[in-house]
Design a protein around this motif. Structure first.
Motif, PDB file in Angstrom:
ATOM      1  N   ALA A  84     -18.769 -22.435  -8.415  1.00  0.00           N
ATOM      2  CA  ALA A  84     -17.866 -22.169  -7.294  1.00  0.00           C
ATOM      3  C   ALA A  84     -16.437 -22.602  -7.614  1.00  0.00           C
ATOM      4  O   ALA A  84     -15.476 -21.900  -7.285  1.00  0.00           O
ATOM      5  N   ALA A  85     -16.309 -23.742  -8.283  1.00  0.00           N
ATOM      6  CA  ALA A  85     -14.980 -24.240  -8.634  1.00  0.00           C
ATOM      7  C   ALA A  85     -14.253 -23.284  -9.567  1.00  0.00           C
ATOM      8  O   ALA A  85     -13.031 -23.116  -9.484  1.00  0.00           O
ATOM      9  N   ALA A  86     -14.992 -22.647 -10.466  1.00  0.00           N
ATOM     10  CA  ALA A  86     -14.374 -21.701 -11.395  1.00  0.00           C
ATOM     11  C   ALA A  86     -14.256 -20.306 -10.799  1.00  0.00           C
ATOM     12  O   ALA A  86     -13.259 -19.606 -11.021  1.00  0.00           O
ATOM     13  N   GLY A  87     -15.265 -19.905 -10.027  1.00  0.00           N
ATOM     14  CA  GLY A  87     -15.323 -18.526  -9.571  1.00  0.00           C
ATOM     15  C   GLY A  87     -14.527 -18.208  -8.325  1.00  0.00           C
ATOM     16  O   GLY A  87     -13.942 -17.121  -8.221  1.00  0.00           O
ATOM     17  N   VAL A  88     -14.480 -19.135  -7.367  1.00  0.00           N
ATOM     18  CA  VAL A  88     -13.785 -18.844  -6.109  1.00  0.00           C
ATOM     19  C   VAL A  88     -12.294 -18.588  -6.314  1.00  0.00           C
ATOM     20  O   VAL A  88     -11.759 -17.595  -5.803  1.00  0.00           O
ATOM     21  N   PRO A  89     -11.564 -19.444  -7.046  1.00  0.00           N
ATOM     22  CA  PRO A  89     -10.139 -19.140  -7.260  1.00  0.00           C
ATOM     23  C   PRO A  89      -9.930 -17.797  -7.956  1.00  0.00           C
ATOM     24  O   PRO A  89      -8.992 -17.062  -7.635  1.00  0.00           O
ATOM     25  N   LEU A  90     -10.810 -17.471  -8.888  1.00  0.00           N
ATOM     26  CA  LEU A  90     -10.680 -16.202  -9.600  1.00  0.00           C
ATOM     27  C   LEU A  90     -10.928 -15.026  -8.660  1.00  0.00           C
ATOM     28  O   LEU A  90     -10.239 -13.999  -8.735  1.00  0.00           O
ATOM     29  N   ALA A  91     -11.909 -15.162  -7.767  1.00  0.00           N
ATOM     30  CA  ALA A  91     -12.195 -14.099  -6.809  1.00  0.00           C
ATOM     31  C   ALA A  91     -11.057 -13.924  -5.812  1.00  0.00           C
ATOM     32  O   ALA A  91     -10.801 -12.808  -5.342  1.00  0.00           O
ATOM     33  N   LEU A  92     -10.360 -15.001  -5.482  1.00  0.00           N
ATOM     34  CA  LEU A  92      -9.207 -14.893  -4.580  1.00  0.00           C
ATOM     35  C   LEU A  92      -8.063 -14.124  -5.255  1.00  0.00           C
ATOM     36  O   LEU A  92      -7.340 -13.372  -4.594  1.00  0.00           O
ATOM     37  N   LEU A  93      -7.917 -14.306  -6.552  1.00  0.00           N
ATOM     38  CA  LEU A  93      -6.881 -13.588  -7.295  1.00  0.00           C
ATOM     39  C   LEU A  93      -7.279 -12.142  -7.574  1.00  0.00           C
ATOM     40  O   LEU A  93      -6.419 -11.256  -7.635  1.00  0.00           O
ATOM     41  N   HIS A  94      -8.578 -11.912  -7.747  1.00  0.00           N
ATOM     42  CA  HIS A  94      -9.086 -10.571  -8.078  1.00  0.00           C
ATOM     43  C   HIS A  94     -10.267 -10.255  -7.155  1.00  0.00           C
ATOM     44  O   HIS A  94     -11.429 -10.393  -7.556  1.00  0.00           O
ATOM     45  N   PRO A  95     -10.000  -9.836  -5.918  1.00  0.00           N
ATOM     46  CA  PRO A  95     -11.084  -9.628  -4.943  1.00  0.00           C
ATOM     47  C   PRO A  95     -12.135  -8.602  -5.377  1.00  0.00           C
ATOM     48  O   PRO A  95     -13.268  -8.646  -4.905  1.00  0.00           O
ATOM     49  N   TRP A  96     -11.788  -7.694  -6.276  1.00  0.00           N
ATOM     50  CA  TRP A  96     -12.763  -6.700  -6.723  1.00  0.00           C
ATOM     51  C   TRP A  96     -13.933  -7.346  -7.453  1.00  0.00           C
ATOM     52  O   TRP A  96     -15.006  -6.722  -7.586  1.00  0.00           O
ATOM     53  N   LEU A  97     -13.770  -8.590  -7.907  1.00  0.00           N
ATOM     54  CA  LEU A  97     -14.884  -9.291  -8.539  1.00  0.00           C
ATOM     55  C   LEU A  97     -16.037  -9.517  -7.564  1.00  0.00           C
ATOM     56  O   LEU A  97     -17.203  -9.589  -7.981  1.00  0.00           O
ATOM     57  N   VAL A  98     -15.719  -9.623  -6.275  1.00  0.00           N
ATOM     58  CA  VAL A  98     -16.769  -9.785  -5.268  1.00  0.00           C
ATOM     59  C   VAL A  98     -17.644  -8.530  -5.222  1.00  0.00           C
ATOM     60  O   VAL A  98     -18.876  -8.616  -5.129  1.00  0.00           O
ATOM     61  N   ALA A  99     -17.006  -7.353  -5.306  1.00  0.00           N
ATOM     62  CA  ALA A  99     -17.771  -6.101  -5.335  1.00  0.00           C
ATOM     63  C   ALA A  99     -18.659  -6.028  -6.571  1.00  0.00           C
ATOM     64  O   ALA A  99     -19.800  -5.563  -6.505  1.00  0.00           O
ATOM     65  N   ALA A 100     -18.147  -6.506  -7.701  1.00  0.00           N
ATOM     66  CA  ALA A 100     -18.951  -6.522  -8.931  1.00  0.00           C
ATOM     67  C   ALA A 100     -20.167  -7.429  -8.766  1.00  0.00           C
ATOM     68  O   ALA A 100     -21.271  -7.101  -9.213  1.00  0.00           O
ATOM     69  N   ALA A 101     -19.957  -8.578  -8.112  1.00  0.00           N
ATOM     70  CA  ALA A 101     -21.074  -9.495  -7.876  1.00  0.00           C
ATOM     71  C   ALA A 101     -22.110  -8.872  -6.944  1.00  0.00           C
ATOM     72  O   ALA A 101     -23.318  -9.041  -7.141  1.00  0.00           O
ATOM     73  N   LEU A 102     -21.654  -8.134  -5.949  1.00  0.00           N
ATOM     74  CA  LEU A 102     -22.577  -7.476  -5.023  1.00  0.00           C
ATOM     75  C   LEU A 102     -23.392  -6.405  -5.738  1.00  0.00           C
ATOM     76  O   LEU A 102     -24.574  -6.212  -5.443  1.00  0.00           O
ATOM     77  N   PHE A 103     -22.775  -5.724  -6.692  1.00  0.00           N
ATOM     78  CA  PHE A 103     -23.513  -4.730  -7.471  1.00  0.00           C
ATOM     79  C   PHE A 103     -24.627  -5.391  -8.268  1.00  0.00           C
ATOM     80  O   PHE A 103     -25.725  -4.825  -8.422  1.00  0.00           O
ATOM     81  N   ALA A 104     -24.370  -6.589  -8.772  1.00  0.00           N
ATOM     82  CA  ALA A 104     -25.366  -7.287  -9.587  1.00  0.00           C
ATOM     83  C   ALA A 104     -26.472  -7.916  -8.754  1.00  0.00           C
ATOM     84  O   ALA A 104     -27.558  -8.195  -9.278  1.00  0.00           O
ATOM     85  N   SER A 105     -26.221  -8.135  -7.470  1.00  0.00           N
ATOM     86  CA  SER A 105     -27.155  -8.910  -6.642  1.00  0.00           C
ATOM     87  C   SER A 105     -28.564  -8.327  -6.556  1.00  0.00           C
ATOM     88  O   SER A 105     -29.539  -9.090  -6.570  1.00  0.00           O
ATOM     89  N   PRO A 106     -28.759  -6.986  -6.466  1.00  0.00           N
ATOM     90  CA  PRO A 106     -30.144  -6.493  -6.416  1.00  0.00           C
ATOM     91  C   PRO A 106     -30.952  -6.866  -7.660  1.00  0.00           C
ATOM     92  O   PRO A 106     -32.147  -7.171  -7.572  1.00  0.00           O
ATOM     93  N   PHE A 107     -30.306  -6.854  -8.809  1.00  0.00           N
ATOM     94  CA  PHE A 107     -31.007  -7.204 -10.050  1.00  0.00           C
ATOM     95  C   PHE A 107     -31.331  -8.702 -10.078  1.00  0.00           C
ATOM     96  O   PHE A 107     -32.392  -9.108 -10.571  1.00  0.00           O
ATOM     97  N   VAL A 108     -30.413  -9.519  -9.544  1.00  0.00           N
ATOM     98  CA  VAL A 108     -30.668 -10.953  -9.443  1.00  0.00           C
ATOM     99  C   VAL A 108     -31.861 -11.211  -8.521  1.00  0.00           C
ATOM    100  O   VAL A 108     -32.706 -12.063  -8.794  1.00  0.00           O
ATOM    101  N   LEU A 109     -31.944 -10.438  -7.438  1.00  0.00           N
ATOM    102  CA  LEU A 109     -33.059 -10.596  -6.497  1.00  0.00           C
ATOM    103  C   LEU A 109     -34.384 -10.199  -7.153  1.00  0.00           C
ATOM    104  O   LEU A 109     -35.411 -10.842  -6.916  1.00  0.00           O
ATOM    105  N   VAL A 110     -34.360  -9.148  -7.969  1.00  0.00           N
ATOM    106  CA  VAL A 110     -35.578  -8.755  -8.688  1.00  0.00           C
ATOM    107  C   VAL A 110     -36.043  -9.887  -9.600  1.00  0.00           C
ATOM    108  O   VAL A 110     -37.226 -10.255  -9.619  1.00  0.00           O
ATOM    109  N   ASN A 111     -35.114 -10.480 -10.346  1.00  0.00           N
ATOM    110  CA  ASN A 111     -35.462 -11.598 -11.227  1.00  0.00           C
ATOM    111  C   ASN A 111     -35.963 -12.795 -10.432  1.00  0.00           C
ATOM    112  O   ASN A 111     -36.883 -13.495 -10.882  1.00  0.00           O
ATOM    113  N   THR A 112     -35.367 -13.035  -9.272  1.00  0.00           N
ATOM    114  CA  THR A 112     -35.810 -14.151  -8.437  1.00  0.00           C
ATOM    115  C   THR A 112     -37.222 -13.918  -7.915  1.00  0.00           C
ATOM    116  O   THR A 112     -38.047 -14.850  -7.860  1.00  0.00           O
ATOM    117  N   TYR A 113     -37.513 -12.680  -7.554  1.00  0.00           N
ATOM    118  CA  TYR A 113     -38.862 -12.354  -7.085  1.00  0.00           C
ATOM    119  C   TYR A 113     -39.895 -12.613  -8.180  1.00  0.00           C
ATOM    120  O   TYR A 113     -40.940 -13.233  -7.937  1.00  0.00           O
TER     121      TYR A 113
END
Length: 246
Positions: A84-113
């Motif tokens: 969070a310390a590294a990622g939040v400031p970067l996401a504030l500067l480049h908000p499109w990174l949040v969309a990239a993270a959302l794209f990855a989230s379904p695959f993360v959920l599959v791995n978590t399952y």
């Protein structure tokens, strides 16, 4: 003591580190304007992976009522806070990174399952992990000024290689006595060679080597460290070839 601590805090999934590193570095090399933001994003990427790894291990062991789940709680919290310390400031500067993270989230959920079910070695689980890792090539490239319209072939090349490592490594270790896995791995690598050659003639060189190793090495009784060293060389070859091919 230091070695024990390192094993407790850092994942011992050696193949994952290449998958996390090579696409990111390739995207950074392809970008016309790499900079400090790449270093911060790389730190966030690795810290996030380690945090999620410990979170999944806690979930897997806790679901079975094992006390050993507790040893993953502190690393998950510490690495999560560092992420969070590294990622939040970067996401504030480049908000499109949040969309990239959302794209990855379904695959993360599959791995978590699969972790919750205790089936982390499943073929589908490994393939699901490959997608967001290879997608980081596009993220790193865009962060440096190269849009997806130009960087997507590199992402596809990484996806072709790392997806192939999932069945191939199984033919070397867990499924070394399975003819169907050997056949499936060989067929996949032949198709990947054709696809890579369409992307760039340069890519035909490493992918021909990947096909050769999928045909020649299974059944030779190579030890896991040797298998890992070969894959390290293969992933390095891809990293060196991508800037020539795009």
């Amino acid at each position: 003591m230091a070695k024990t601590t390192r094993r407790t805090w850092l994942p011992d999934e050696h193949g994952a580190w290449a998958m996390l590193t090579v696409p990111f570095l390739a995207g950074t090399l392809l970008a016309p304007r790499p900079g400090w933001a790449h270093a911060l994003l790389f730190a966030a990427w690795l810290l996030g992976y380690v945090a999620v790894f410990h979170g999944r291990q806690w979930l897997r062991l806790h679901a079975r009522g094992l006390r050993s789940a507790g040893r993953h709680a502190l690393p998950a919290v510490v690495f999560g806070a560092a992420f969070a310390a590294a990622g939040v400031p970067l996401a504030l500067l480049h908000p499109w990174l949040v969309a990239a993270a959302l794209f990855a989230s379904p695959f993360v959920l599959v791995n978590t399952y699969f972790a919750w079910r205790g089936r982390e070695r499943a073929l589908l689980n490994g393939l699901a992990a490959v997608v967001p890792a290879c997608g980081m090539l596009l993220v790193a490239a865009r962060l440096g000024g190269l849009g997806p319209a130009l960087s997507w072939p590199g992402g596809v090349a990484c996806l072709l290689y790392f997806a192939g490592t999932v069945p191939y490594v199984k033919t070397m270790i867990r499924e070394r006595n399975s003819p169907s896995y050997r056949l499936g791995s060989a067929v996949y690598h032949a198709a990947a060679l054709v696809a890579a050659a369409f992307l760039s003639p340069w890519l035909a060189i490493p992918f021909a080597a990947y096909l050769a190793r999928s045909l020649a090495l299974p059944g030779r009784g190579l030890r896991p460290p040797v298998v890992g060293a070969i894959e390290l060389a293969c992933s390095t070859a891809l990293l060196l070839t991508l800037p020539l091919s795009l």
